[in-house]
Design a protein around this motif. Sequence first.
Motif, mmCIF file in Angstrom:
data_model
loop_
_atom_site.group_PDB
_atom_site.id
_atom_site.type_symbol
_atom_site.label_atom_id
_atom_site.label_comp_id
_atom_site.label_asym_id
_atom_site.label_seq_id
_atom_site.Cartn_x
_atom_site.Cartn_y
_atom_site.Cartn_z
ATOM 1 N N PRO A 19 0.811 -1.211 0.000
ATOM 2 C CA PRO A 19 0.000 0.000 0.000
ATOM 3 C C PRO A 19 0.846 1.263 0.000
ATOM 4 O O PRO A 19 1.951 1.286 0.512
ATOM 5 C CB PRO A 19 -0.815 -0.115 1.288
ATOM 6 C CG PRO A 19 -0.010 -0.975 2.180
ATOM 7 C CD PRO A 19 0.752 -1.920 1.274
ATOM 8 N N TRP A 20 0.288 2.277 -0.583
ATOM 9 C CA TRP A 20 0.921 3.579 -0.619
ATOM 10 C C TRP A 20 0.434 4.368 0.586
ATOM 11 O O TRP A 20 -0.501 3.988 1.267
ATOM 12 C CB TRP A 20 0.600 4.283 -1.930
ATOM 13 C CG TRP A 20 -0.794 4.043 -2.418
ATOM 14 C CD1 TRP A 20 -1.222 2.999 -3.195
ATOM 15 C CD2 TRP A 20 -1.960 4.825 -2.139
ATOM 16 N NE1 TRP A 20 -2.578 3.103 -3.415
ATOM 17 C CE2 TRP A 20 -3.054 4.219 -2.783
ATOM 18 C CE3 TRP A 20 -2.179 5.984 -1.424
ATOM 19 C CZ2 TRP A 20 -4.338 4.720 -2.720
ATOM 20 C CZ3 TRP A 20 -3.468 6.489 -1.364
ATOM 21 C CH2 TRP A 20 -4.521 5.857 -2.015
ATOM 22 N N ALA A 48 -14.345 7.479 3.788
ATOM 23 C CA ALA A 48 -14.686 6.583 2.675
ATOM 24 C C ALA A 48 -13.511 5.663 2.352
ATOM 25 O O ALA A 48 -13.694 4.471 2.084
ATOM 26 C CB ALA A 48 -15.089 7.401 1.450
ATOM 27 N N ILE A 49 -12.305 6.211 2.376
ATOM 28 C CA ILE A 49 -11.102 5.418 2.105
ATOM 29 C C ILE A 49 -10.909 4.351 3.181
ATOM 30 O O ILE A 49 -10.599 3.198 2.886
ATOM 31 C CB ILE A 49 -9.873 6.333 1.992
ATOM 32 C CG1 ILE A 49 -9.938 7.114 0.676
ATOM 33 C CG2 ILE A 49 -8.571 5.559 2.122
ATOM 34 C CD1 ILE A 49 -8.935 8.244 0.564
ATOM 35 N N LEU A 50 -11.117 4.743 4.436
ATOM 36 C CA LEU A 50 -10.973 3.782 5.528
ATOM 37 C C LEU A 50 -12.058 2.706 5.466
ATOM 38 O O LEU A 50 -11.769 1.525 5.660
ATOM 39 C CB LEU A 50 -11.022 4.517 6.874
ATOM 40 C CG LEU A 50 -9.818 5.407 7.160
ATOM 41 C CD1 LEU A 50 -10.107 6.332 8.334
ATOM 42 C CD2 LEU A 50 -8.566 4.571 7.404
ATOM 43 N N ARG A 60 -1.392 3.925 7.076
ATOM 44 C CA ARG A 60 -0.859 4.518 5.840
ATOM 45 C C ARG A 60 -1.600 5.808 5.484
ATOM 46 O O ARG A 60 -1.489 6.306 4.375
ATOM 47 C CB ARG A 60 -0.955 3.532 4.678
ATOM 48 C CG ARG A 60 -0.264 2.190 4.928
ATOM 49 C CD ARG A 60 1.208 2.315 5.019
ATOM 50 N NE ARG A 60 1.729 2.441 3.674
ATOM 51 C CZ ARG A 60 3.001 2.362 3.359
ATOM 52 N NH1 ARG A 60 3.892 2.178 4.290
ATOM 53 N NH2 ARG A 60 3.392 2.483 2.121
ATOM 54 N N LEU A 61 -2.398 6.325 6.434
ATOM 55 C CA LEU A 61 -3.152 7.563 6.224
ATOM 56 C C LEU A 61 -2.644 8.639 7.172
ATOM 57 O O LEU A 61 -2.548 8.432 8.371
ATOM 58 C CB LEU A 61 -4.647 7.324 6.460
ATOM 59 C CG LEU A 61 -5.557 8.548 6.321
ATOM 60 C CD1 LEU A 61 -5.515 9.113 4.900
ATOM 61 C CD2 LEU A 61 -6.987 8.196 6.716
ATOM 62 N N ASP A 113 -11.864 5.960 16.216
ATOM 63 C CA ASP A 113 -11.846 4.524 15.909
ATOM 64 C C ASP A 113 -10.620 4.109 15.102
ATOM 65 O O ASP A 113 -10.463 2.934 14.775
ATOM 66 C CB ASP A 113 -13.108 4.125 15.133
ATOM 67 C CG ASP A 113 -14.364 4.243 15.977
ATOM 68 O OD1 ASP A 113 -14.250 4.261 17.222
ATOM 69 O OD2 ASP A 113 -15.463 4.324 15.388
ATOM 70 N N HIS A 114 -9.768 5.067 14.767
ATOM 71 C CA HIS A 114 -8.599 4.793 13.936
ATOM 72 C C HIS A 114 -7.338 5.394 14.572
ATOM 73 O O HIS A 114 -6.763 6.352 14.062
ATOM 74 C CB HIS A 114 -8.806 5.366 12.529
ATOM 75 C CG HIS A 114 -10.046 4.863 11.871
ATOM 76 N ND1 HIS A 114 -10.146 3.590 11.351
ATOM 77 C CD2 HIS A 114 -11.245 5.440 11.671
ATOM 78 C CE1 HIS A 114 -11.353 3.424 10.850
ATOM 79 N NE2 HIS A 114 -12.045 4.534 11.030
ATOM 80 N N PRO A 115 -6.870 4.815 15.679
ATOM 81 C CA PRO A 115 -5.712 5.392 16.381
ATOM 82 C C PRO A 115 -4.398 5.287 15.601
ATOM 83 O O PRO A 115 -3.426 5.964 15.952
ATOM 84 C CB PRO A 115 -5.646 4.573 17.678
ATOM 85 C CG PRO A 115 -6.318 3.274 17.334
ATOM 86 C CD PRO A 115 -7.382 3.623 16.337
ATOM 87 N N ASP A 116 -4.364 4.483 14.545
ATOM 88 C CA ASP A 116 -3.121 4.321 13.781
ATOM 89 C C ASP A 116 -2.905 5.415 12.737
ATOM 90 O O ASP A 116 -1.849 5.473 12.112
ATOM 91 C CB ASP A 116 -3.089 2.956 13.091
ATOM 92 C CG ASP A 116 -3.000 1.823 14.097
ATOM 93 O OD1 ASP A 116 -2.512 2.059 15.222
ATOM 94 O OD2 ASP A 116 -3.417 0.707 13.755
#
Length: 148
Positions: free
Chosen positions: A5-6, A24-26, A35-36, A50-53
């Motif tokens: 992944p980029w 939408a991407i997630l 990667r975001l 919900d996206h700690p990374d």
Amino acid sequence: MTADPWTLGIIGGTGMLGYAIAHAILKARTIPPDRLWISNRSGRADGFDDHPDITLTTNNQDLAQGCDVILLSVPPAMADRAVRQLFLSAGTMMANAQPTPAEHVQQMIDYAGTTAAGLEDMRRSTIAQDIAKGLDAAIARTRTIGSS
């Protein structure tokens, strides 16, 4: 999701449009959360609990250096300023830094990624001659504008 992944950076990623695109991407799992990158002025990650990374930053330069693709999602006046800064920075880098612009292109080609594939195809094409013809036509027209 691809095997390699980029990394995507969204400048203005917590604004209405950037937020919608990021989610939408997630949701589609186009890229994994790690990667975001999201950049905003406040440094807050409202709505991304919900996206700690996800990498959150207030420094657009850090985002630009850490990402393969950058999406600019800001109001038009801000976008104009950001694009002007991008060109100024790129021009300054090309004018004052090593390696030279030709060496930068060669580094991209040597890396053999997607940019290299495009550059190699353009090198094999007549694009340089076509651009020169277009510039010659523009110059010729410029010379006649004041005299008609």
